[in-house]
Every structure is written in structure tokens, then in C-alpha cells.
Scaffold this motif. Structure first.
Motif, PDB file in Angstrom:
ATOM      1  N   GLU A   1     -10.089  -4.133  -6.908  1.00 21.61           N
ATOM      2  CA  GLU A   1     -10.952  -4.890  -5.984  1.00 21.61           C
ATOM      3  C   GLU A   1     -12.176  -5.414  -6.723  1.00 21.61           C
ATOM      4  OE1 GLU A   1     -10.065  -5.460  -2.857  1.00 21.61           O
ATOM      5  OE2 GLU A   1      -8.319  -4.151  -2.956  1.00 21.61           O
ATOM      6  N   GLU A   2     -12.550  -6.669  -6.415  1.00 28.51           N
ATOM      7  CA  GLU A   2     -13.726  -7.269  -7.061  1.00 28.51           C
ATOM      8  C   GLU A   2     -14.964  -6.996  -6.260  1.00 28.51           C
ATOM      9  OE1 GLU A   2     -13.292 -11.248  -8.473  1.00 28.51           O
ATOM     10  OE2 GLU A   2     -11.152 -10.954  -8.679  1.00 28.51           O
TER      11      GLU A   2
ATOM     12  N   TYR B   1       0.845  -1.190   0.000  1.00 25.97           N
ATOM     13  CA  TYR B   1       0.000   0.000   0.000  1.00 25.97           C
ATOM     14  C   TYR B   1       0.878   1.236   0.000  1.00 25.97           C
ATOM     15  CZ  TYR B   1      -3.468  -3.466   1.125  1.00 25.97           C
ATOM     16  OH  TYR B   1      -4.277  -4.570   1.079  1.00 25.97           O
TER      17      TYR B   1
ATOM     18  N   VAL C   1      -4.076  -2.879  -7.633  1.00 27.84           N
ATOM     19  CA  VAL C   1      -4.993  -3.982  -7.348  1.00 27.84           C
ATOM     20  C   VAL C   1      -6.413  -3.477  -7.603  1.00 27.84           C
ATOM     21  CG1 VAL C   1      -5.914  -5.507  -5.555  1.00 27.84           C
ATOM     22  CG2 VAL C   1      -3.454  -5.021  -5.664  1.00 27.84           C
TER      23      VAL C   1
END
Length: 168
Positions: A167-168, A124, A165
């Protein structure tokens, strides 16, 4: 063929990696990368030059011939391919990584005696932290981009993929 497709050729990637460490002449490149035959080196330098990925830094007259010093072109860092071009280039890139891995596995080298590996880490960072991270990675690898002639020195390939990334 796009500039990025030109760059993804394994020999041209070696030349570009070498030039990322600093400007050089073809003679200097061949001295440090003797596995690239001179005729092959000049052919790939021409392809990189024609694609605008490298440029002439200076030309000097030396013993009746012109010695040319090349560097990474300023325009190289400003490429902005479309999503479709990026997909094609990423597939070419992955194919190159797989080819390198297959050659390593198929070689007669004793796998346990050579340092190798792969990993994935999610981290992050703010945009500023990411810029600082990339700067530190570049600073760390730059001194290692050219061989020093040490007897136990080996060439290693570092392939990196940096993606946000989703996110789903």
C-alpha cells in the motif's frame, strides 16, 4: 551464474516443468518433448544437474548402458536469493515472458482460434489460505505438465507472479 539463472533458460524451464510432474529419463522427456533435440536435451540436463536443480533418482543397467532417471532436487525449493539477485532474475523472467508473447504475436497462428490472455487480480488471503490456494493450483496443473498425445492437445505457457500488495 546462479541456480535460478540456470533455471530461467526456456529449454531448461521446459525440462523442469516436465520433471515437476514426476521423475523421468531423458528418453521419456524427449518422447514427450520432441522439439528438444537429444543433444540439446542432454546438454541442458547436465546444466540443471550441475546447478543442483535436478538430481539422479536412480540408475539402471539396460542393454549394456546406464539408464538414468532424474527428478527435481530437494534443494531446488530451498533457494533464498538476495533482493538484488531477485531483481535480476525477475527481469530475466519478464524478458522470457515478453519473448514468448512476441513469438506468439509474430507467428502465423490465427490469434482468434487459440485461447490466450492475461489478467491481474488482487485477492485477500491469510497465510493458510494462500498455502491452500497454491496447493490447489499445483494440483490442477500437475496432470497437464506432460503431453498425453491427444490430437487436439497444444502446449500452453502459464506465467504467474504472486506478490503481496504494498500500500502507498
Amino acid at each position: 551464474m546462479t541456480n535460478l539463472q540456470v533455471a530461467l533458460h526456456p529449454v531448461r524451464m521446459k525440462i523442469l516443468s516436465y520433471l515437476f510432474a514426476g521423475s523421468s529419463t531423458p528418453q521419456q522427456i524427449h518422447k514427450d518433448l520432441p522439439e528438444i533435440a537429444p543433444a540439446t536435451l542432454y546438454r541442458h540436463i547436465k546444466a540443471l544437474l550441475d546447478a543442483g536443480l535436478i538430481e539422479v533418482e536412480q540408475e539402471n543397467q539396460k542393454r549394456g548402458a546406464t539408464e538414468v532417471t532424474y527428478r527435481i532436487s530437494r534443494a531446488t525449493a530451498q533457494a533464498n536469493p538476495s533482493s538484488d539477485e531477485l531483481k535480476k532474475l525477475f527481469n530475466l523472467y519478464l524478458a522470457g515472458v515478453l519473448n514468448s508473447f512476441d513469438r506468439f504475436l509474430d507467428s502465423n497462428q490465427e490469434k482468434e482460434s487459440y485461447r490466450h490472455g492475461f489478467s491481474k487480480a488482487i485477492f485477500y488471503a491469510t497465510p493458510n489460505q494462500l498455502d491452500e490456494f497454491q496447493k490447489k493450483v499445483l494440483e490442477a496443473i500437475t496432470p497437464l505438465l506432460k503431453p498425453t498425445g491427444q490430437p487436439d492437445q497444444m502446449a500452453y505457457e502459464l506465467s504467474t507472479i504472486l506478490l503481496p500488495v504494498v500500500e502507498e
